[in-house]
Structure formats: structure tokens, C-alpha cells
Design a protein around this motif. Structure first.
Motif, PDB file in Angstrom:
ATOM      1  N   LEU A 139      38.752  48.191  43.625  1.00 29.87           N
ATOM      2  CA  LEU A 139      37.380  48.231  43.112  1.00 29.87           C
ATOM      3  C   LEU A 139      37.251  47.501  41.781  1.00 29.87           C
ATOM      4  O   LEU A 139      36.242  46.837  41.528  1.00 29.87           O
ATOM      5  CB  LEU A 139      36.915  49.680  42.973  1.00 29.87           C
ATOM      6  CG  LEU A 139      36.612  50.406  44.281  1.00 29.87           C
ATOM      7  CD1 LEU A 139      36.269  51.858  44.003  1.00 29.87           C
ATOM      8  CD2 LEU A 139      35.494  49.717  45.036  1.00 29.87           C
ATOM      9  N   ILE A 140      38.260  47.610  40.920  1.00 29.91           N
ATOM     10  CA  ILE A 140      38.228  46.880  39.649  1.00 29.91           C
ATOM     11  C   ILE A 140      38.197  45.374  39.905  1.00 29.91           C
ATOM     12  O   ILE A 140      37.418  44.646  39.287  1.00 29.91           O
ATOM     13  CB  ILE A 140      39.423  47.283  38.760  1.00 29.91           C
ATOM     14  CG1 ILE A 140      39.225  48.702  38.217  1.00 29.91           C
ATOM     15  CG2 ILE A 140      39.609  46.293  37.612  1.00 29.91           C
ATOM     16  CD1 ILE A 140      40.436  49.258  37.504  1.00 29.91           C
ATOM     17  N   ALA A 141      39.034  44.913  40.824  1.00 28.96           N
ATOM     18  CA  ALA A 141      39.046  43.479  41.146  1.00 28.96           C
ATOM     19  C   ALA A 141      37.725  43.056  41.777  1.00 28.96           C
ATOM     20  O   ALA A 141      37.225  41.956  41.512  1.00 28.96           O
ATOM     21  CB  ALA A 141      40.199  43.162  42.084  1.00 28.96           C
ATOM     22  N   ASN A 142      37.136  43.926  42.575  1.00 27.42           N
ATOM     23  CA  ASN A 142      35.864  43.606  43.216  1.00 27.42           C
ATOM     24  C   ASN A 142      34.731  43.531  42.196  1.00 27.42           C
ATOM     25  O   ASN A 142      33.884  42.643  42.259  1.00 27.42           O
ATOM     26  CB  ASN A 142      35.564  44.658  44.285  1.00 27.42           C
ATOM     27  CG  ASN A 142      34.498  44.216  45.251  1.00 27.42           C
ATOM     28  OD1 ASN A 142      34.204  43.048  45.365  1.00 27.42           O
ATOM     29  ND2 ASN A 142      33.922  45.161  45.957  1.00 27.42           N
ATOM     30  N   PHE A 143      34.699  44.452  41.244  1.00 25.03           N
ATOM     31  CA  PHE A 143      33.637  44.462  40.243  1.00 25.03           C
ATOM     32  C   PHE A 143      33.798  43.348  39.210  1.00 25.03           C
ATOM     33  O   PHE A 143      32.826  42.961  38.572  1.00 25.03           O
ATOM     34  CB  PHE A 143      33.546  45.815  39.556  1.00 25.03           C
ATOM     35  CG  PHE A 143      32.962  46.879  40.435  1.00 25.03           C
ATOM     36  CD1 PHE A 143      31.794  46.655  41.150  1.00 25.03           C
ATOM     37  CD2 PHE A 143      33.582  48.100  40.554  1.00 25.03           C
ATOM     38  CE1 PHE A 143      31.252  47.618  41.960  1.00 25.03           C
ATOM     39  CE2 PHE A 143      33.045  49.093  41.373  1.00 25.03           C
ATOM     40  CZ  PHE A 143      31.875  48.851  42.080  1.00 25.03           C
ATOM     41  N   ARG A 144      34.988  42.840  39.039  1.00 27.44           N
ATOM     42  CA  ARG A 144      35.202  41.705  38.126  1.00 27.44           C
ATOM     43  C   ARG A 144      34.869  40.385  38.799  1.00 27.44           C
ATOM     44  O   ARG A 144      35.041  39.327  38.210  1.00 27.44           O
ATOM     45  CB  ARG A 144      36.648  41.670  37.651  1.00 27.44           C
ATOM     46  CG  ARG A 144      36.971  42.731  36.658  1.00 27.44           C
ATOM     47  CD  ARG A 144      38.360  42.532  36.135  1.00 27.44           C
ATOM     48  NE  ARG A 144      38.681  43.548  35.152  1.00 27.44           N
ATOM     49  CZ  ARG A 144      39.862  43.699  34.615  1.00 27.44           C
ATOM     50  NH1 ARG A 144      40.849  42.891  34.960  1.00 27.44           N
ATOM     51  NH2 ARG A 144      40.074  44.636  33.733  1.00 27.44           N
ATOM     52  N   LYS A 145      34.460  40.444  40.043  1.00 24.69           N
ATOM     53  CA  LYS A 145      34.066  39.261  40.819  1.00 24.69           C
ATOM     54  C   LYS A 145      35.206  38.272  40.984  1.00 24.69           C
ATOM     55  O   LYS A 145      35.008  37.075  40.973  1.00 24.69           O
ATOM     56  CB  LYS A 145      32.860  38.559  40.195  1.00 24.69           C
ATOM     57  CG  LYS A 145      31.666  39.433  39.976  1.00 24.69           C
ATOM     58  CD  LYS A 145      30.997  39.771  41.260  1.00 24.69           C
ATOM     59  CE  LYS A 145      29.690  40.512  40.938  1.00 24.69           C
ATOM     60  NZ  LYS A 145      29.332  41.460  41.888  1.00 24.69           N
ATOM     61  N   LYS A 146      36.414  38.802  41.118  1.00 21.73           N
ATOM     62  CA  LYS A 146      37.550  37.919  41.379  1.00 21.73           C
ATOM     63  C   LYS A 146      37.542  37.544  42.862  1.00 21.73           C
ATOM     64  O   LYS A 146      36.960  38.227  43.693  1.00 21.73           O
ATOM     65  CB  LYS A 146      38.864  38.616  41.033  1.00 21.73           C
ATOM     66  CG  LYS A 146      39.049  38.804  39.554  1.00 21.73           C
ATOM     67  CD  LYS A 146      40.437  39.271  39.259  1.00 21.73           C
ATOM     68  CE  LYS A 146      40.661  39.315  37.764  1.00 21.73           C
ATOM     69  NZ  LYS A 146      42.017  39.666  37.430  1.00 21.73           N
ATOM     70  N   ASN A 147      38.212  36.464  43.184  1.00 22.69           N
ATOM     71  CA  ASN A 147      38.321  36.032  44.569  1.00 22.69           C
ATOM     72  C   ASN A 147      39.342  36.917  45.278  1.00 22.69           C
ATOM     73  O   ASN A 147      40.546  36.705  45.155  1.00 22.69           O
ATOM     74  CB  ASN A 147      38.727  34.555  44.624  1.00 22.69           C
ATOM     75  CG  ASN A 147      38.720  34.041  46.036  1.00 22.69           C
ATOM     76  OD1 ASN A 147      38.144  34.649  46.937  1.00 22.69           O
ATOM     77  ND2 ASN A 147      39.359  32.910  46.242  1.00 22.69           N
ATOM     78  N   THR A 148      38.851  37.928  45.983  1.00 25.56           N
ATOM     79  CA  THR A 148      39.734  38.883  46.657  1.00 25.56           C
ATOM     80  C   THR A 148      39.357  38.979  48.134  1.00 25.56           C
ATOM     81  O   THR A 148      38.683  39.922  48.552  1.00 25.56           O
ATOM     82  CB  THR A 148      39.643  40.268  45.998  1.00 25.56           C
ATOM     83  OG1 THR A 148      38.265  40.655  45.938  1.00 25.56           O
ATOM     84  CG2 THR A 148      40.228  40.259  44.613  1.00 25.56           C
ATOM     85  N   PRO A 149      39.788  38.013  48.945  1.00 25.92           N
ATOM     86  CA  PRO A 149      39.437  38.062  50.367  1.00 25.92           C
ATOM     87  C   PRO A 149      40.167  39.165  51.131  1.00 25.92           C
ATOM     88  O   PRO A 149      39.749  39.531  52.221  1.00 25.92           O
ATOM     89  CB  PRO A 149      39.841  36.683  50.881  1.00 25.92           C
ATOM     90  CG  PRO A 149      40.914  36.240  49.951  1.00 25.92           C
ATOM     91  CD  PRO A 149      40.572  36.819  48.611  1.00 25.92           C
ATOM     92  N   GLY A 150      41.224  39.723  50.574  1.00 26.33           N
ATOM     93  CA  GLY A 150      41.988  40.745  51.280  1.00 26.33           C
ATOM     94  C   GLY A 150      41.566  42.163  50.978  1.00 26.33           C
ATOM     95  O   GLY A 150      42.189  43.107  51.468  1.00 26.33           O
ATOM     96  N   ASN A 151      40.517  42.344  50.173  1.00 31.68           N
ATOM     97  CA  ASN A 151      40.111  43.701  49.824  1.00 31.68           C
ATOM     98  C   ASN A 151      39.641  44.507  51.028  1.00 31.68           C
ATOM     99  O   ASN A 151      39.807  45.719  51.041  1.00 31.68           O
ATOM    100  CB  ASN A 151      39.027  43.687  48.749  1.00 31.68           C
ATOM    101  CG  ASN A 151      39.606  43.785  47.366  1.00 31.68           C
ATOM    102  OD1 ASN A 151      40.817  43.841  47.194  1.00 31.68           O
ATOM    103  ND2 ASN A 151      38.747  43.796  46.380  1.00 31.68           N
TER     104      ASN A 151
END
Length: 116
Positions: free
Chosen positions: A28-40
Motif C-alpha cells: 500500500l505504501i508503494a501504491n500510494f507513492r505512485k511507484k511503478n508496481t505492476p506486481g501489486n
């Protein structure tokens, strides 16, 4: 002997909950920081499978092992997708997470040997 087995089972449940919540928090932290996370999405499915392991421990034990292994495979695939373009396949956080997953897996197998 029964008391020891229940203590191990409850400690294992606490470890599974903590492990799942840690992975959820990091995703969720990576998602809210708008990082490129295609595997979330894979990591979120992994968290659902690991939470699904808990009721299966009480209902049908071998199926809980299958759910746990599916959870680990989904987590590894999601972590790999998140770090493919960065060329850092095994960052320290995922190495720590997989170590905890291995400890939980060994505990699941030890409880299975106590059931037999």
C-alpha cells in the motif's frame, strides 16, 4: 502435548497475520507513492491466500499447506514483476520477507508432523 500443539498453532497464526499485514503495508505504501508496481495485484492476491490459510488450519490441514504455497508463489511473482525493470531482483526487504515465509512454512510442516 495438546497444550504445546495449541501454543504452536496460535503462534503460527499470529506469525501469518503479522506477515500478511507487513506485506499489505509495504504494497500500500508503494501504491500510494505512485511507484511503478505492476506486481501489486499478485501481492494482494497473495495476502488473501495467506489469510485464507488460517481457517483452513482448523478445517482441513493439507489444504492449508496448498493455500500457503500458492500465497508464497504469488508473492514471489509479484515481487519479481515489481523489480524487473530495475534489475534488482532480490532487495533486502524481499529477502527478509522470504526468510519469514520459510520459517512459517517449516512451522506448518512441524505442526503437520505433530498431527500425524
Amino acid at each position: 502435548m495438546i497444550g504445546f500443539e495449541l501454543d504452536v498453532l496460535y503462534n503460527l497464526i499470529y506469525m501469518i497475520i503479522g506477515y500478511s499485514l507487513l506485506n499489505l503495508t509495504i504494497s500500500l505504501i508503494a501504491n500510494f507513492r505512485k511507484k511503478n508496481t505492476p506486481g501489486n495485484n499478485y501481492i494482494y492476491m497473495s495476502i488473501l491466500c495467506s489469510f485464507g490459510t488460517i481457517p483452513l488450519l482448523f478445517l482441513y490441514y493439507p489444504l492449508s499447506l496448498v493455500a500457503w504455497f500458492i500465497s508464497i508463489v504469488l508473492y514471489c511473482r509479484g515481487a519479481e514483476m515489481n523489480h524487473e525493470e530495475k534489475k534488482d531482483y532480490i532487495p533486502l526487504s524481499y529477502l527478509f520477507s522470504m526468510t519469514v515465509a520459510a520459517i512459517i512454512t517449516l512451522a506448518l510442516f512441524s505442526i503437520f508432523s505433530l498431527h500425524s
